[in-house]
Design a protein around this motif. Structure first.
Motif, PDB file in Angstrom:
ATOM      1  N   CYS A  34       3.920  43.011  13.960  1.00  0.00           N
ATOM      2  CA  CYS A  34       4.643  43.622  15.080  1.00  0.00           C
ATOM      3  C   CYS A  34       5.751  44.540  14.565  1.00  0.00           C
ATOM      4  CB  CYS A  34       5.248  42.555  15.996  1.00  0.00           C
ATOM      5  SG  CYS A  34       6.165  43.341  17.335  1.00  0.00           S
ATOM      6  N   ARG A  37       9.336  44.344  16.611  1.00  0.00           N
ATOM      7  CA  ARG A  37      10.266  43.298  16.208  1.00  0.00           C
ATOM      8  C   ARG A  37      10.824  43.570  14.800  1.00  0.00           C
ATOM      9  NH1 ARG A  37      11.100  37.058  17.118  1.00  0.00           N
ATOM     10  NH2 ARG A  37      12.883  36.956  15.773  1.00  0.00           N
ATOM     11  N   ALA A 295       3.935  47.334  19.526  1.00  0.00           N
ATOM     12  CA  ALA A 295       4.154  45.883  19.411  1.00  0.00           C
ATOM     13  C   ALA A 295       2.799  45.215  19.280  1.00  0.00           C
ATOM     14  CB  ALA A 295       4.862  45.375  20.658  1.00  0.00           C
ATOM     15  N   TYR A 297       1.740  41.894  20.922  1.00  0.00           N
ATOM     16  CA  TYR A 297       2.054  40.681  21.680  1.00  0.00           C
ATOM     17  C   TYR A 297       0.965  39.619  21.541  1.00  0.00           C
ATOM     18  CZ  TYR A 297       2.780  37.438  25.452  1.00  0.00           C
ATOM     19  OH  TYR A 297       2.951  36.274  26.149  1.00  0.00           O
ATOM     20  N   CYS A 301       4.543  34.616  21.031  1.00  0.00           N
ATOM     21  CA  CYS A 301       5.819  35.338  21.152  1.00  0.00           C
ATOM     22  C   CYS A 301       6.743  34.661  22.161  1.00  0.00           C
ATOM     23  CB  CYS A 301       5.587  36.774  21.609  1.00  0.00           C
ATOM     24  SG  CYS A 301       4.703  37.797  20.429  1.00  0.00           S
ATOM     25  N   MET A 307      12.034  39.417  23.196  1.00  0.00           N
ATOM     26  CA  MET A 307      11.408  40.521  23.927  1.00  0.00           C
ATOM     27  C   MET A 307      10.126  40.106  24.633  1.00  0.00           C
ATOM     28  SD  MET A 307      13.561  42.843  23.319  1.00  0.00           S
ATOM     29  CE  MET A 307      12.689  43.896  24.458  1.00  0.00           C
ATOM     30  N   SER A 308       9.783  38.821  24.582  1.00  0.00           N
ATOM     31  CA  SER A 308       8.423  38.413  24.949  1.00  0.00           C
ATOM     32  C   SER A 308       8.036  38.712  26.403  1.00  0.00           C
ATOM     33  CB  SER A 308       8.209  36.938  24.640  1.00  0.00           C
ATOM     34  OG  SER A 308       9.170  36.156  25.296  1.00  0.00           O
TER      35      SER A 308
HETATM   36  S1  SF4 Z   1       7.604  39.636  21.839  1.00  0.00           S
HETATM   37 FE1  SF4 Z   1       7.141  41.781  21.479  1.00  0.00          FE
HETATM   38  S2  SF4 Z   1       8.609  42.461  19.950  1.00  0.00           S
HETATM   39 FE2  SF4 Z   1       8.621  40.256  19.931  1.00  0.00          FE
HETATM   40  S3  SF4 Z   1       7.153  39.724  18.304  1.00  0.00           S
HETATM   41 FE3  SF4 Z   1       6.051  39.676  20.254  1.00  0.00          FE
HETATM   42  S4  SF4 Z   1       5.171  41.700  20.452  1.00  0.00           S
HETATM   43 FE4  SF4 Z   1       6.759  41.841  18.898  1.00  0.00          FE
END
Ligand code: SF4
Length: 375
Positions: A34, A37, A295, A297, A301, A307-308
């Motif tokens: 990712c 992140r 990203a 996801y 997450c 940020m999930s």
């Molecule tokens: S929630 Fe979004 S930013 Fe965080 S690790 Fe998962 S995909 Fe990446």
């Protein structure tokens, strides 16, 4: 400051960076692909604040009560030169040493810079490794360092490394309870991964100083409250499996400067706080900045990244949003709607989709035999 650090500072804005810790590195390695992140963490962006600003506040977080309880328990275990901890270590590590030297590496003559604190840790831990006969030493707050995505990341662990007959042990103090000899499996697993990060960082330090990294034990000491009391109990935790996974995942991470090279130069996560500290940055601009960085996801997450909720919303309709095992089964089929059409025979599969398509059709037949028509 080099250009990578300059760019990361621009991405973060004027607020101080949030430092990495074992928890963030462990979370990063659960999803090493990712880029979103990776960049936000490297820049020290407050992901919780960003998520809240765009109306996707994170689904988890430690309550103030839990934070206070953790601090109180850590202080209790470390009180009086770690007297209680020593009592437990004598049992767990079978020590028979009447006196143990205690070193607090946090204060370096009033100089709080990370570089100075890290140099102090190198000096003291290196000397301990060199003169291992001088056994029985506790090191409190050593500042370690670990390369993550091509950048050295400082770790400010709340840990104590103990050296006994040439072996270093990472000690992890947690406030979750061990009741009748059992603790919450998920919490122990998370503590094992975080301790593994510290083991790697300490091994890295010894390696850089020309000492044998294997002198850092892969059995960490986990200290928790016992039953429903404040009494502490120490147990050994085997982190060999976690070390293997962490090493592989850290090795798989793309270098931050390479990731940055593909990010538009006008992107920033600056929340533009006003005088009272309230963010003023338009939500649409922040969302656009996030969407500019790819990203990856997955449902994991939800328990590891602030940020999930935003990323889950963004990933709606994709097969990888259903989890790694589904994404692996479906290979190059990126969208759930495509999978459904292939299953129903409404879409001709491409060469790469042929195998997954037959599996989907067989699954649909089975489902309809059991439950009737799907839609
Ligand atoms: S929630 Fe979004 S930013 Fe965080 S690790 Fe998962 S995909 Fe990446």
């Amino acid at each position: 400051m080099d250009s990578t650090e300059d760019r990361l500072a621009e991405l973060r804005g004027p607020t101080p960076p949030l430092p990495h810790n074992a928890r963030t590195i462990a979370a990063l390695t659960t999803n090493p692909g990712c880029r979103r992140r990776a960049i936000m963490d490297a820049a020290g962006v407050d992901k919780r604040a960003v998520a809240a600003r765009i109306d996707f506040p994170p689904p988890y977080g430690q309550s103030p009560f839990a934070i206070t309880r953790t601090r109180t328990f850590v202080n209790q275990v470390k009180a009086n030169g770690c007297a209680e901890l020593l009592r437990m270590l004598r049992e767990v590590l079978d020590l028979s040493i009447p006196e143990v030297a205690y070193n607090d590496l946090e204060d370096v003559g009033g100089n709080e810079s990370q570089e100075v604190r890290h140099q102090r840790a190198r000096q003291i831990l290196g000397a301990a490794a060199a003169f291992s006969d001088d056994a029985g030493t506790l090191f409190d707050h050593p500042l370690l360092r670990l390369p993550v995505g091509g950048r050295q990341v400082f770790l400010e662990p709340d840990l104590i490394a103990f050296q006994y007959r040439g072996t270093f042990h990472i000690i992890e103090i947690k406030s979750f309870a061990v009741i009748d000899g059992q603790a919450d499996g998920g919490k122990v697993a998370a503590a094992a991964v975080q301790s593994g990060v510290y083991v790697l960082a300490l091994r890295q330090l010894l390696h850089e100083l020309g000492h044998d990294p294997a002198t850092v034990s892969d059995r960490v000491i986990l200290v928790c409250p016992k039953d429903f009391s404040n009494q502490a109990v120490a147990t050994k935790l085997d982190v060999r499996r976690q070390l293997t996974v962490l090493k592989r995942q850290l090795g798989n991470m793309t270098r931050i400067d390479e990731v940055l090279a593909n990010v538009s130069t006008d992107i920033t996560f600056d929340l533009a706080p006003n005088r009272d500290g309230h963010p003023t940055r338009p939500k649409g601009e922040l969302c656009a900045a996030l969407e500019d960085i790819p990203a990856r996801y997955s449902p994991e997450c939800l328990s590891t990244c602030e940020m999930s909720y935003f990323c889950r919303h963004e990933a709606r309709g994709t097969t990888h949003a259903l989890g790694k095992s589904v994404a692996e089964e479906l290979g190059s089929i990126e969208w759930v709607e495509t999978a459904l059409q292939l299953a129903e025979g409404k879409l001709l599969p491409s060469r790469e989709q042929t195998e997954a398509s037959s599996v989907l059709q067989a699954a649909l037949r089975l489902r309809e035999e059991c439950l009737g028509p799907a839609r």
